[in-house]
Design a protein around this motif. Sequence first.
Motif, PDB file in Angstrom:
ATOM      1  N   THR A   1       0.819   1.702 -30.095  1.00 39.49           N
ATOM      2  CA  THR A   1       1.055   2.361 -31.381  1.00 39.49           C
ATOM      3  C   THR A   1      -0.050   3.388 -31.651  1.00 39.49           C
ATOM      4  O   THR A   1      -1.226   3.140 -31.379  1.00 39.49           O
ATOM      5  N   GLN A   2       0.366   4.535 -32.169  1.00 38.95           N
ATOM      6  CA  GLN A   2      -0.609   5.577 -32.497  1.00 38.95           C
ATOM      7  C   GLN A   2      -0.590   5.811 -33.999  1.00 38.95           C
ATOM      8  O   GLN A   2       0.468   6.000 -34.591  1.00 38.95           O
TER       9      GLN A   2
ATOM     10  N   LYS B   1      -7.152   9.993 -34.165  1.00 34.95           N
ATOM     11  CA  LYS B   1      -5.990   9.191 -33.766  1.00 34.95           C
ATOM     12  C   LYS B   1      -6.446   7.833 -33.234  1.00 34.95           C
ATOM     13  O   LYS B   1      -7.265   7.767 -32.305  1.00 34.95           O
TER      14      LYS B   1
ATOM     15  N   ILE C   1      -5.420   4.537 -31.195  1.00 35.67           N
ATOM     16  CA  ILE C   1      -4.411   4.107 -30.230  1.00 35.67           C
ATOM     17  C   ILE C   1      -4.603   2.614 -29.996  1.00 35.67           C
ATOM     18  O   ILE C   1      -5.687   2.180 -29.565  1.00 35.67           O
TER      19      ILE C   1
ATOM     20  N   TRP D   1      -6.741  15.299 -29.474  1.00 36.04           N
ATOM     21  CA  TRP D   1      -6.658  13.995 -28.797  1.00 36.04           C
ATOM     22  C   TRP D   1      -6.971  14.076 -27.306  1.00 36.04           C
ATOM     23  O   TRP D   1      -6.414  13.375 -26.492  1.00 36.04           O
TER      24      TRP D   1
ATOM     25  N   PHE E   1      -9.648  10.832 -30.112  1.00 34.33           N
ATOM     26  CA  PHE E   1      -8.843   9.616 -30.262  1.00 34.33           C
ATOM     27  C   PHE E   1      -9.768   8.413 -30.114  1.00 34.33           C
ATOM     28  O   PHE E   1     -10.881   8.524 -29.574  1.00 34.33           O
TER      29      PHE E   1
END
Lengths: 209, 636
Positions: free
Chosen positions: B457-458, B486, B488, B83, B386
């Motif tokens: 929120t991830q 990820k 985000i 990330w 991410f």
Amino acid sequence: MNRREFFNLGLAPFLLSTSVTATNTISAPVASMANQPAEPLSRLAKNGFLPNVPLVTHRNQNVRFYDDLVREKTVLINFFLIQCSEGRCPLAMANLRQVQNMLGSRMGKDVFFLSITLQPLLNTPQALNKYAEIFKPKPGWDLLTGKPEDVETLRRTLGFADADPELDNDLQNHTSLARYGNDKLERWGMVSLRSSPNNIASTFKWLTV
Amino acid sequence: MSSYEKLVQNTIDLHRQITQAKLTRRDLLKMGMLSAATGMLLPMSGLSLRALAKDDDPTNPAICPVPGLAPPLGMISPPTRPWIEEMPRLVEKQTVRGNHPDNIDTGYYGYGGAPGPMPVGDAQGRGGDSKIHCLYDHPEMASHFPVQNMGHQAWSANGLIYCPPEKWYELREKQFDHVWHKDLPAGSGGQPAWGFDGVFPGPMFRVRYGEPHFVRIHNDLPTRNLGFGINQTSTHLHNMHMPAESDGNPLLPNYSGSYWDHHYPNVYAGVKQFGGLGNPNEGLGTLFYHDHKLDFTAQNVYAGLVGMTSIYDAPGIYANPTMGDYGDPEEATGWRLPCGPNFEFDVGLVFHDRQFDTLGADFFPLACFDGAVGDKITVNGKIQPFFPVKRRKYRFRMLNIGPSRTYQWALSNNSNFVVIATDGNLLPAPITVKTFQQVPAERFDVILDFSKYVPGTQIILYNRAEQTSGAKPTGKLLTPGVPVLKFIVDTGAVVDNSIIPSTLRPLPDISTPVTNNRTWEFKRRSGEWVVNREPFDRNVISATIQEGTAEKWTIVNGGGGWTHPIHVHHEEHRVLSYNGKPVGGLYAGRKDVISLEKNAYAEIYLRFRDFKGLYVMHCHNTVHEDHAMMVLWKLV
């Protein structure tokens, strides 16, 4: 940081004193590496992909696998078993006999066949020479034997071993795929020696353009 | 910092020091840091993370266990922090200047010239156009591809199908430096890769039915490769319904310094039967293009020669006004699928696993013909990136380019994937799942809705399938799995006019009677990959099929415990049965990849339509394909 500084970090003794748990049991071609030129040309050779092990040809010449047979050449490498029960190896070798004719003057000039026995203990250079009478290899096609450990190093390094140890132990379970490549251009692929001689020969046209 | 994090940091530092000190393998060997037999760092504390990694550690997926150097036992990529980098979006492909054929580069040789329906060359029959060049160098190919048949089938006013190009594109295959992760010792300078237009993944084409397009592919690749790969290419547009000369046949390489012209008529399958643009129920959606050079597909794709194409329905030509998938920025017409201005919410995701060697250099296991799996999973060319998302719905076009890894996807919060398309084809209706499998070459279009999450929120996308060799996954599902990407969630509200439609594209009927049954057995036989017991041979055409007919093929996995994702060029299929049972859900739609689990067999229905010529069928574990698991078939 230069090399000297790295060595002076004191890491080396630490690393040497750490217990080593290497799981690999393959004998390394250390002896032959000592004779290797300082900077072999291709990256694959440098990375140990083309070990420079000593071998003997069916013409009873002592050679080094990389320096004498592969370096800067276009080669086809296969492993064969004289007592191949399914007849795949006789077919493969018979196909290669035709391919060498198709390649004409390129054979022995810029294209070379390296056929390595899977039974180096049994197959002396004299035995290979006798076997070669069937396939009449022209200059540029060598049948090869050597010390069993050197042949085994080659077989594993060149990717002719089966991932399944049980299958790998079965001598009859050997591939008809041959590795072909051009060391100078570092192009490596595989072709089945059970395919037609024309198919095998065409491979070499695409390798050097 | 935990002791583990400390170790990761130390290891990163040590790798950096090794690189900066320019230590050679010989130095490492002397110092006892490198195993002579395997060419890799010994698994000792402080040197390799493998020294402490446990077998069941999901962050440490093992790799091909073939003994010897193929690849080195226990090779592990240098550590990288997750990330750290944002996931890049695919570059949107633009037409040539003014969308005018005069602005297309005529190539290095100064002849060949302007794009047209026939390949052209100089007086000797040799031109900048690789079609002529190839046949000149390989006269044995002329029996498959007579020169006079190498013109574009759908570009002649005399032809049955006449679709001259309306959109004009050029692609350049070239070498460039790519940063897989900035923690790798190569650092922010990156390391050499090959890519279309010098990016990985290649640019995203957005094309439409009814707007035929033309792509001139210039091969600007250097003679010296990356240690793997070959600078002759053949660009295949996976699952496009297209004439054979634009298919990217493995036997027709585009030479370095030359170009190849692909013409895509962009008609729906069944154009001869239905007239007009064909049967809209045969509409495709998410495709990808990749190199397909004989024996070198895996190497060249691994080098980076891959990109995506999205094809959209022709607007306004159907009686049903709700029909259509326009890529509409207002999300107000057609199916109203997530798209947004500049395709902001219609995002291609290219999944690709890679292996790096001791010193962080790219590694391809040339000597491992079981397959190739790497311990770093990349998304759009970055390891564990991410991706910031807005609080709304997104359409993700997920593509697994292999070479050999199978994924089992799941989200960290156990939320749903709404699958709208399989292998790029819109389903009759969306299917909601919590997890799904994706084998090499498969595509899944999914809608993820982030509107319900609070900002910040991830959500992590996990791969739960364990795979330790190139041949097949182990079958074990990891919990939670290997973290891959990820999301985000951004702050702020956004407009979302898109919907998740209750119905999408109906399946076309498959009532054309079957006139031929064929069986194809994919098997490992005595240490090689074969189809119907035989390895690939460029002189053997394994099936000759009459245009306009339908056939039932039985695809068999001949055993040995391997899995094979099978792909047929030109025509996709419907699965009639799998292991004797009907299929449902994600496998009942139109598909172009059929995943054969071990010992499985499947009956598939195919129609062969519209265009003629030589095509292939092969295992899309591209390492298997390159080791002769492929056949030629001809549509006449």
